[in-house]
Design a protein around this motif. Structure first.
Motif, PDB file in Angstrom:
ATOM      1  N   CYS A 120       0.836  -1.210   0.000  1.00 37.08           N
ATOM      2  CA  CYS A 120       0.000   0.000   0.000  1.00 37.08           C
ATOM      3  C   CYS A 120       0.867   1.255   0.000  1.00 37.08           C
ATOM      4  O   CYS A 120       0.564   2.228  -0.702  1.00 37.08           O
ATOM      5  N   ASN A 121       1.930   1.223   0.793  1.00 33.87           N
ATOM      6  CA  ASN A 121       2.810   2.387   0.873  1.00 33.87           C
ATOM      7  C   ASN A 121       3.322   2.745  -0.518  1.00 33.87           C
ATOM      8  O   ASN A 121       3.332   3.912  -0.923  1.00 33.87           O
ATOM      9  N   GLY A 122       3.701   1.706  -1.296  1.00 32.83           N
ATOM     10  CA  GLY A 122       4.179   1.949  -2.646  1.00 32.83           C
ATOM     11  C   GLY A 122       3.079   2.351  -3.600  1.00 32.83           C
ATOM     12  O   GLY A 122       3.224   3.286  -4.381  1.00 32.83           O
ATOM     13  N   LYS A 123       1.941   1.628  -3.548  1.00 36.05           N
ATOM     14  CA  LYS A 123       0.827   1.903  -4.468  1.00 36.05           C
ATOM     15  C   LYS A 123       0.260   3.290  -4.287  1.00 36.05           C
ATOM     16  O   LYS A 123      -0.149   3.936  -5.237  1.00 36.05           O
ATOM     17  N   ARG A 124       0.202   3.738  -3.040  1.00 38.93           N
ATOM     18  CA  ARG A 124      -0.458   5.007  -2.763  1.00 38.93           C
ATOM     19  C   ARG A 124       0.278   6.166  -3.401  1.00 38.93           C
ATOM     20  O   ARG A 124      -0.349   7.136  -3.853  1.00 38.93           O
ATOM     21  N   GLY A 125       1.593   6.094  -3.455  1.00 33.74           N
ATOM     22  CA  GLY A 125       2.355   7.202  -4.021  1.00 33.74           C
ATOM     23  C   GLY A 125       2.021   8.480  -3.288  1.00 33.74           C
ATOM     24  O   GLY A 125       2.075   8.520  -2.062  1.00 33.74           O
ATOM     25  N   ASN A 126       1.637   9.519  -4.033  1.00 31.17           N
ATOM     26  CA  ASN A 126       1.333  10.785  -3.392  1.00 31.17           C
ATOM     27  C   ASN A 126      -0.151  11.116  -3.425  1.00 31.17           C
ATOM     28  O   ASN A 126      -0.542  12.270  -3.288  1.00 31.17           O
ATOM     29  N   ASP A 127      -0.987  10.073  -3.591  1.00 34.94           N
ATOM     30  CA  ASP A 127      -2.425  10.300  -3.480  1.00 34.94           C
ATOM     31  C   ASP A 127      -2.737  10.870  -2.093  1.00 34.94           C
ATOM     32  O   ASP A 127      -2.103  10.490  -1.112  1.00 34.94           O
ATOM     33  N   SER A 128      -3.738  11.727  -2.024  1.00 34.19           N
ATOM     34  CA  SER A 128      -4.169  12.203  -0.712  1.00 34.19           C
ATOM     35  C   SER A 128      -4.853  11.033   0.000  1.00 34.19           C
ATOM     36  O   SER A 128      -5.319  10.092  -0.652  1.00 34.19           O
ATOM     37  N   PRO A 129      -4.930  11.083   1.327  1.00 35.69           N
ATOM     38  CA  PRO A 129      -5.573   9.979   2.045  1.00 35.69           C
ATOM     39  C   PRO A 129      -7.017   9.721   1.586  1.00 35.69           C
ATOM     40  O   PRO A 129      -7.406   8.566   1.406  1.00 35.69           O
ATOM     41  N   SER A 130      -7.791  10.779   1.347  1.00 40.13           N
ATOM     42  CA  SER A 130      -9.185  10.554   0.927  1.00 40.13           C
ATOM     43  C   SER A 130      -9.236   9.919  -0.464  1.00 40.13           C
ATOM     44  O   SER A 130     -10.046   9.017  -0.717  1.00 40.13           O
ATOM     45  N   GLN A 131      -8.357  10.358  -1.363  1.00 37.54           N
ATOM     46  CA  GLN A 131      -8.299   9.746  -2.707  1.00 37.54           C
ATOM     47  C   GLN A 131      -7.959   8.268  -2.616  1.00 37.54           C
ATOM     48  O   GLN A 131      -8.562   7.433  -3.294  1.00 37.54           O
ATOM     49  N   TYR A 132      -6.983   7.966  -1.771  1.00 42.39           N
ATOM     50  CA  TYR A 132      -6.540   6.567  -1.702  1.00 42.39           C
ATOM     51  C   TYR A 132      -7.594   5.677  -1.043  1.00 42.39           C
ATOM     52  O   TYR A 132      -7.782   4.530  -1.446  1.00 42.39           O
ATOM     53  N   ILE A 133      -8.297   6.197  -0.045  1.00 41.39           N
ATOM     54  CA  ILE A 133      -9.375   5.423   0.581  1.00 41.39           C
ATOM     55  C   ILE A 133     -10.457   5.136  -0.465  1.00 41.39           C
ATOM     56  O   ILE A 133     -10.939   4.012  -0.605  1.00 41.39           O
ATOM     57  N   TYR A 181      -4.333  21.664   3.655  1.00 41.95           N
ATOM     58  CA  TYR A 181      -4.407  20.264   3.230  1.00 41.95           C
ATOM     59  C   TYR A 181      -4.949  19.401   4.370  1.00 41.95           C
ATOM     60  O   TYR A 181      -5.861  18.591   4.175  1.00 41.95           O
ATOM     61  N   VAL A 182      -4.418  19.592   5.577  1.00 47.31           N
ATOM     62  CA  VAL A 182      -4.812  18.777   6.729  1.00 47.31           C
ATOM     63  C   VAL A 182      -6.280  19.030   7.082  1.00 47.31           C
ATOM     64  O   VAL A 182      -7.052  18.090   7.305  1.00 47.31           O
ATOM     65  N   THR A 183      -6.680  20.306   7.105  1.00 47.40           N
ATOM     66  CA  THR A 183      -8.061  20.642   7.431  1.00 47.40           C
ATOM     67  C   THR A 183      -9.027  20.020   6.424  1.00 47.40           C
ATOM     68  O   THR A 183     -10.029  19.408   6.777  1.00 47.40           O
ATOM     69  N   ARG A 184      -8.674  20.153   5.134  1.00 44.56           N
ATOM     70  CA  ARG A 184      -9.527  19.643   4.055  1.00 44.56           C
ATOM     71  C   ARG A 184      -9.613  18.119   4.110  1.00 44.56           C
ATOM     72  O   ARG A 184     -10.688  17.533   4.020  1.00 44.56           O
ATOM     73  N   GLU A 185      -8.467  17.475   4.264  1.00 38.68           N
ATOM     74  CA  GLU A 185      -8.441  16.006   4.272  1.00 38.68           C
ATOM     75  C   GLU A 185      -9.125  15.434   5.516  1.00 38.68           C
ATOM     76  O   GLU A 185      -9.788  14.402   5.431  1.00 38.68           O
ATOM     77  N   ALA A 186      -8.954  16.083   6.658  1.00 36.99           N
ATOM     78  CA  ALA A 186      -9.617  15.606   7.886  1.00 36.99           C
ATOM     79  C   ALA A 186     -11.133  15.562   7.655  1.00 36.99           C
ATOM     80  O   ALA A 186     -11.803  14.600   8.020  1.00 36.99           O
ATOM     81  N   LYS A 187     -11.648  16.599   6.998  1.00 39.72           N
ATOM     82  CA  LYS A 187     -13.080  16.676   6.722  1.00 39.72           C
ATOM     83  C   LYS A 187     -13.493  15.604   5.710  1.00 39.72           C
ATOM     84  O   LYS A 187     -14.475  14.884   5.916  1.00 39.72           O
ATOM     85  N   ARG A 188     -12.727  15.482   4.624  1.00 42.35           N
ATOM     86  CA  ARG A 188     -13.079  14.516   3.570  1.00 42.35           C
ATOM     87  C   ARG A 188     -13.024  13.078   4.085  1.00 42.35           C
ATOM     88  O   ARG A 188     -13.923  12.275   3.789  1.00 42.35           O
ATOM     89  N   VAL A 189     -11.970  12.760   4.828  1.00 43.92           N
ATOM     90  CA  VAL A 189     -11.831  11.386   5.317  1.00 43.92           C
ATOM     91  C   VAL A 189     -12.934  11.087   6.331  1.00 43.92           C
ATOM     92  O   VAL A 189     -13.509  10.008   6.333  1.00 43.92           O
ATOM     93  N   ARG A 190     -13.241  12.060   7.177  1.00 42.02           N
ATOM     94  CA  ARG A 190     -14.329  11.903   8.155  1.00 42.02           C
ATOM     95  C   ARG A 190     -15.634  11.552   7.434  1.00 42.02           C
ATOM     96  O   ARG A 190     -16.398  10.709   7.878  1.00 42.02           O
TER      97      ARG A 190
END
Ligand SMILES: [Zn+2]
Length: 133
Positions: A65-78, A117-126
């Motif tokens: 997963c670490n390799g596959k994810r690359g630089n995708d954002s956490p919400s994109q990768y989920i 980035y952190v604020t946006r991703e925290a909201k999206r992942v939530r």
């Protein structure tokens, strides 16, 4: 935590992250205690996006997963892991870590490059956390 996380050895950091994730890869759920597992520390906010190497910005992840994810954002990768690979990422853990990172930013200052980035991703992942069944 008793000691300053920045003083922890890489092995101790990984140990802490494994505990936090119940011993599983945050992205695919693979049991990282299995002999063929390659547990790694994955940056939630990727390094190239300015993500710091600190515990709040890391999750235990399998090497794949670490390799596959690359630089995708956490919400994109989920989202892509669910859609394309039928996996069940631990969105709650990732959202909790992003909240901890937000708290660390509020407490320690700095990290200006990643604040939005952190604020946006925290909201999206939530928003991606599946309701309890
Ligand atoms: Zn994985």
């Amino acid at each position: 935590m008793g000691i300053d996380p920045r003083q922890m050895s890489p092995a101790a950091r990984l140990e802490h992250l494994l505990e936090l994730g119940d011993g599983n890869c945050a992205w695919c759920g693979f049991d990282l205690s299995k002999p063929n597992a390659r547990p790694t520390r994955d940056h939630i906010v990727p390094k190239v996006k300015g993500g710091p190497t600190r515990l709040e910005n890391e999750v235990a992840s399998c090497g794949s997963c670490n390799g596959k994810r690359g630089n995708d954002s956490p919400s994109q990768y989920i989202e892509s892991s669910r859609r394309d690979r039928g996996l069940d990422p631990n969105a709650e853990l990732v959202a909790d870590q992003l909240d901890r990172l937000n708290d660390a930013i509020a407490r320690d200052g700095g990290m200006r490059k990643i604040r939005d980035y952190v604020t946006r991703e925290a909201k999206r992942v939530r928003e991606l956390i599946e309701p309890a069944r």
